[in-house]
Motif scaffolding. Structure first.
Motif, PDB file in Angstrom:
ATOM      1  N   ALA A  16       3.107   1.299  -3.532  1.00  0.00           N
ATOM      2  CA  ALA A  16       2.406   1.443  -4.797  1.00  0.00           C
ATOM      3  C   ALA A  16       1.361   2.541  -4.736  1.00  0.00           C
ATOM      4  N   SER A  17       1.357   3.298  -3.650  1.00  0.00           N
ATOM      5  CA  SER A  17       0.353   4.349  -3.527  1.00  0.00           C
ATOM      6  C   SER A  17       0.389   5.287  -4.717  1.00  0.00           C
ATOM      7  N   LYS A  18      -0.778   5.667  -5.200  1.00  0.00           N
ATOM      8  CA  LYS A  18      -0.852   6.638  -6.305  1.00  0.00           C
ATOM      9  C   LYS A  18      -1.376   7.964  -5.786  1.00  0.00           C
ATOM     10  N   ASP A  19      -1.271   8.139  -4.481  1.00  0.00           N
ATOM     11  CA  ASP A  19      -1.778   9.324  -3.817  1.00  0.00           C
ATOM     12  C   ASP A  19      -0.816  10.490  -4.078  1.00  0.00           C
ATOM     13  N   THR A  20      -1.273  11.457  -4.867  1.00  0.00           N
ATOM     14  CA  THR A  20      -0.354  12.526  -5.262  1.00  0.00           C
ATOM     15  C   THR A  20      -0.060  13.493  -4.114  1.00  0.00           C
ATOM     16  N   ILE A  21      -1.060  13.725  -3.264  1.00  0.00           N
ATOM     17  CA  ILE A  21      -0.802  14.623  -2.126  1.00  0.00           C
ATOM     18  C   ILE A  21       0.302  14.019  -1.258  1.00  0.00           C
ATOM     19  N   ARG A  22       0.192  12.762  -1.025  1.00  0.00           N
ATOM     20  CA  ARG A  22       1.169  12.112  -0.165  1.00  0.00           C
ATOM     21  C   ARG A  22       2.543  11.986  -0.847  1.00  0.00           C
ATOM     22  N   THR A  60       1.301  14.421 -13.226  1.00  0.00           N
ATOM     23  CA  THR A  60       0.027  14.648 -12.543  1.00  0.00           C
ATOM     24  C   THR A  60      -0.191  16.151 -12.345  1.00  0.00           C
ATOM     25  N   GLU A  95       0.830  -1.207   0.000  1.00  0.00           N
ATOM     26  CA  GLU A  95       0.000   0.000   0.000  1.00  0.00           C
ATOM     27  C   GLU A  95       0.868   1.262   0.000  1.00  0.00           C
ATOM     28  N   CYS A 106       0.493   3.347 -16.283  1.00  0.00           N
ATOM     29  CA  CYS A 106      -0.349   4.179 -15.432  1.00  0.00           C
ATOM     30  C   CYS A 106       0.185   5.606 -15.370  1.00  0.00           C
ATOM     31  N   HIS A 121       2.337  -0.529  -8.901  1.00  0.00           N
ATOM     32  CA  HIS A 121       1.289  -1.410  -8.376  1.00  0.00           C
ATOM     33  C   HIS A 121       1.292  -2.771  -9.058  1.00  0.00           C
ATOM     34  N   GLN A 124       1.868   7.154 -13.124  1.00  0.00           N
ATOM     35  CA  GLN A 124       2.267   7.626 -11.799  1.00  0.00           C
ATOM     36  C   GLN A 124       3.439   6.750 -11.359  1.00  0.00           C
TER      37      GLN A 124
END
Ligand SMILES: Cc1cc2nc3c(=O)[nH]c(=O)nc-3n(C[C@H](O)[C@H](O)[C@H](O)COP(=O)(O)OP(=O)(O)OC[C@H]3O[C@@H](n4cnc5c(N)ncnc54)[C@H](O)[C@@H]3O)c2cc1C
Ligand code: SF4
Lengths: 174, 562
Positions: free
Chosen positions: B48-54, B391, B45, B231, B240, B233
């Motif tokens: 492979a996070s695709k969370d841009t803020i993080r 992004t 998690e 993807c 991922h 990112q």
């Protein structure tokens, strides 16, 4: 005039209203949604509570200066100033030309960054409601992948936000 | 945890790209190996996070980097400031957790800057002012590394076209996989370069273009992994589908399978221990509960990336100079690439820069010694290529100078041009300079009370001249590609570090020999980009991995170590 429709945790209601009004000039609502519809103030309030508590005092003094400068220049509260007056005020902040508030430029820069984070970040952080920010710019969000290269072609996929990544396409799109 | 666990054959400090490979190689040969990694195990998690803020906006708040600041200053005498750096990423896999994937071998000439450019008159012809620079040849050549580059490419899976780059060194085998699918920005770049007479080619990538498992004679124990799904990112994110190579899903699982590899995560090494004879006896580290543990070993391998390589040697040993530092060269001759990036917007071409891969096309016409330097005022150069980071949170500030940065017009700009922009960037080589070094910060300490590594680093005259030159070429390419506006500027943002424990044949002038073995302490090895005598105009990973294979083989064959 804005009324804040949630209970802020880091900002006061008054500060939240000022932030929302200023953000609405930075990324305005036009024929498409803007900062207000994206929920930028939600994002900012949560960010200040969770990630950037060190910036809370900048917001406090910035909001005070915004309101004070509006009163001084136009004799009305920032929330009641016209959009053009609000823009002129923000332009002065951007240029760092606000008497008695040396952090004007820093405040504006921070507010602009946070506004854009609230428009373009993940909805899980409180902004980009209904993925409006991603829709406006044409970013399809968290796609599992792209089956074609879309060379010189609009990507006509429904934008998507996943809270966690999944190793398979089925799980990702479920 | 016992305070002095039993002595083992090998202890490796840091399980990133290098540490993973060496753990696999040495444990497979039957040696008992302990790996000490200051970060946690790779959690899918997180990785492979695709969370841009993080991953983009709040990267400095990330658990993975938060505990490990460095300190920086631009020159001697200036006050230092604390900084966070995502390289290395503090977790099993190191920088490979989130790397971009561009995986080019160095060129044969990259190993001989002193003889090829200084001695042979290129520098004079270029009218380069090289005052202050400390330039030496590598003690090893491209040919020495060639078989190990091949092993890296075939074990880890590199996609590329071996014929496409006329400047690449000779190779016995091609890439195991064809190049990745090319996107719009690569097409723009490739076509423009072709019209300008430059040799654009798909960047060799440590990303699988097809499902892949190494065939024999390579290590067939490495699991099969699927192809990239584009993807996008990618740079600064984990993968991922595990198409992008990381130790976490290549070397480390195989090392575990041998039964000889004991990996201890959240274990931070702070000193290399030595005996009365001056040889290394092991390392001391803080375990996850903060207890000090001493792990004894016959061989100590430092694979902890630039800052920590110099820092650990300086923290160890008996005298003020630190360990393995009779030459006084520990911490010296550090380099890092500057950032020469130009952006173009296209009125009638949709680029969709958020689609992968991030590093798509390159050209080396202005890299190294590949072009006529007569009169240009500098030596060396850099690879020039497309770059990633697509992004919206990475692009909202990509605005032509003078255009509105907020308000209605800005919103219109983003709505139109977010999908219609492309960057061209380079990896401009920086030469080692005597004013650039790492030492221990006298003021700042980390959470464990250990002095931070302090970089004293600035770019100098050769770099500034080179940046202006490369910047012109980048703008030329973007204009040729049809950009209606082109803007950018070189910045002092330093990345892709090297140096600090440089290799050489002369023990009075270098820290390790050509096998990454300390001149002073024969059972101490330092492996990574910290050993590069010069950096080159490429990123480091294939070369550090080749060194990891080669050093492992040397350790297994050397006498007197075990
Ligand atoms: C965003 C990003 C993009 C990149 N893109 C590219 C690219 O396109 N091409 C390329 O070639 N390279 C790229 N790199 C660089 C690449 O990641 C490194 O070259 C590679 O990881 C170096 O391998 P290493 O083993 O030397 O160090 P790392 O992989 O960084 O591993 C070092 C390990 O040591 C651990 N460690 C450090 N100190 C201690 C200590 N005291 N005790 C215990 N453990 C410790 C760290 O936690 C880390 O896990 C990129 C890096 C980043 C961050
Ligand atoms: S672009 Fe490919 S390699 Fe990169 S993260 Fe996405 S799927 Fe993985």
């Amino acid at each position: 005039m804005t009324t804040i429709s949630f209970v802020p945790v880091a900002l006061t209601r008054r500060q939240a209203a000022l932030v929302e009004a200023a953000a609405a000039r930075i990324f305005p609502t036009t024929d498409t949604p803007g900062a207000t519809e994206a929920g930028v103030v939600n994002y900012v309030d949560r960010a200040l509570a969770e990630a950037y508590p060190g910036l809370l005092s900048l917001y406090r003094s910035g909001c005070r200066a915004l309101a004070g400068e509006s009163k001084r220049r136009y004799g009305v509260d920032f929330l009641k100033a016209t959009p053009d007056q609000q823009d002129d005020l923000l332009t002065a902040f951007e240029a760092g030309r606000v008497d008695g508030f040396p952090k004007a430029k820093e405040f504006f820069g921070t507010l602009r960054d946070h506004t854009m984070e609230g428009v373009l970040g993940e909805p899980a952080y409180g902004g980009n409601r209904d993925l409006v920010g991603w829709r406006i710019v044409g970013f399809p969000g968290h796609q599992y992948g792209y089956e074609e290269a879309y060379i010189n072609k609009v990507v006509d996929l429904e934008p998507k936000a996943v809270d966690r990544p999944y190793p398979t396409k089925e799980a990702w799109n479920a | 945890m016992p305070n002095n666990p039993k002595a083992v054959d090998v202890v490796i400090v840091g399980i990133g790209a290098v540490g993973g490979i060496m753990a696999k190689q040495l444990a497979s040969a039957g040696l008992e190996v302990v790996g000490l990694e200051r970060g946690p195990m790779a959690e899918f998690e997180d990785y492979a996070s695709k969370d841009t803020i993080r991953s983009i906006t709040r990267r400095n708040f990330d658990e993975r980097v938060r505990h490990e600041p460095i300190s920086v200053r631009q020159r001697e005498g200036a006050p230092s400031a604390k900084r966070f750096t995502s390289t290395p990423v503090n977790a099993v896999g190191g920088g490979l957790a989130i790397w971009t994937g561009s995986a080019t071998r160095f060129m044969p000439d990259d190993f001989r800057v002193d003889s090829n450019e200084m001695q042979a008159g290129v520098a004079d012809k270029a009218r380069a002012d090289l005052t202050g620079y400390e330039i030496r040849d590598w003690p090893i050549s491209y040919d020495d590394l060639e078989p190990y580059y091949e092993r890296f490419e075939w074990e880890m899976g590199v996609s590329g076209d071996a014929e496409a780059n006329p400047f690449a060194g000779p190779r016995k085998k091609g890439y195991p996989l064809p190049p990745l699918r090319q996107g719009a920005r690569n097409e723009l770049f490739g076509d423009a370069c072709a019209r300008l007479g430059y040799h654009a080619h798909p960047t060799p990538n440590g990303i699988l273009s097809e499902a892949y498992q190494p065939p024999a004679p390579y290590d067939t124990r490495i699991q099969e992994r699927p192809a990239c799904v584009y993807c996008g990112q990618c740079n600064n994110y984990g993968c991922h589908v595990q198409a992008k190579l990381s130790s976490a899903w290549t070397s480390v699982p195989v090392a575990f399978e041998t039964g000889n590899f004991d990996l201890r995560t959240n274990s931070k090494v702070f000193r290399i221990e030595t005996g009365p004879d001056g040889r290394a006896t092991g390392v001391s580290y803080f375990d996850p509960d903060g207890n000090v543990v001493e792990q004894r070993a016959k061989v100590v391998i430092v694979a902890s990336y630039i800052y920590e390589a110099s820092r650990l040697l300086l923290l160890s040993g008996k005298g003020k100079r630190g360990l393995a530092n009779s030459s006084g060269q520990v911490g010296r001759r550090i380099t890092a690439h500057g950032d020469v990036r130009y952006t173009g917007i296209f009125d009638d071409y949709i680029v969709n820069g958020f689609i992968g891969p991030n590093s798509g096309m390159r050209m080396d016409d202005f890299n190294g010694n590949n072009f006529d330097h007569a009169g240009v005022g500098f030596i060396r150069g850099g690879t020039i290529g497309t770059s990633g980071g697509g992004t919206p949170l990475e692009r909202y500030d990509a605005i032509p100078p003078g255009w509105p940065r907020w308000g209605e017009a800005y919103k219109e700009y983003l709505a139109k041009y977010y999908t219609r922009q492309a960057d061209v960037t380079s990896h401009p080589e920086t030469l080692p300079h005597r004013e650039n070094y790492i030492d221990l910060d006298p003021r700042f300490k980390d959470e464990w009370g250990i002095p931070l590594p302090r970089t004293t680093f600035a770019f100098h005259q050769n770099e500034h001249k080179m940046w202006a030159f490369l910047g012109e070429i980048e703008q030329q390419i973007l204009r040729e590609a049809g950009a209606s506006e082109v803007w950018g500027f070189p910045t002092n943002r330093a990345s892709r570090w090297a140096g600090g424990t440089v290799m050489g044949d002369d023990a009075s002038d270098s820290v390790v020999n050509g096998y990454c073995q300390s001149h002073d302490v024969d059972n101490l090895f330092v492996v990574g980009a910290s050993v590069f005598p010069t950096m080159t105009g490429y990123a480091a990973t294939p070369t550090v991995c080749a060194l990891a294979y080669r050093t492992s083989e040397y350790i297994l064959g050397a006498s007197g170590l075990f």
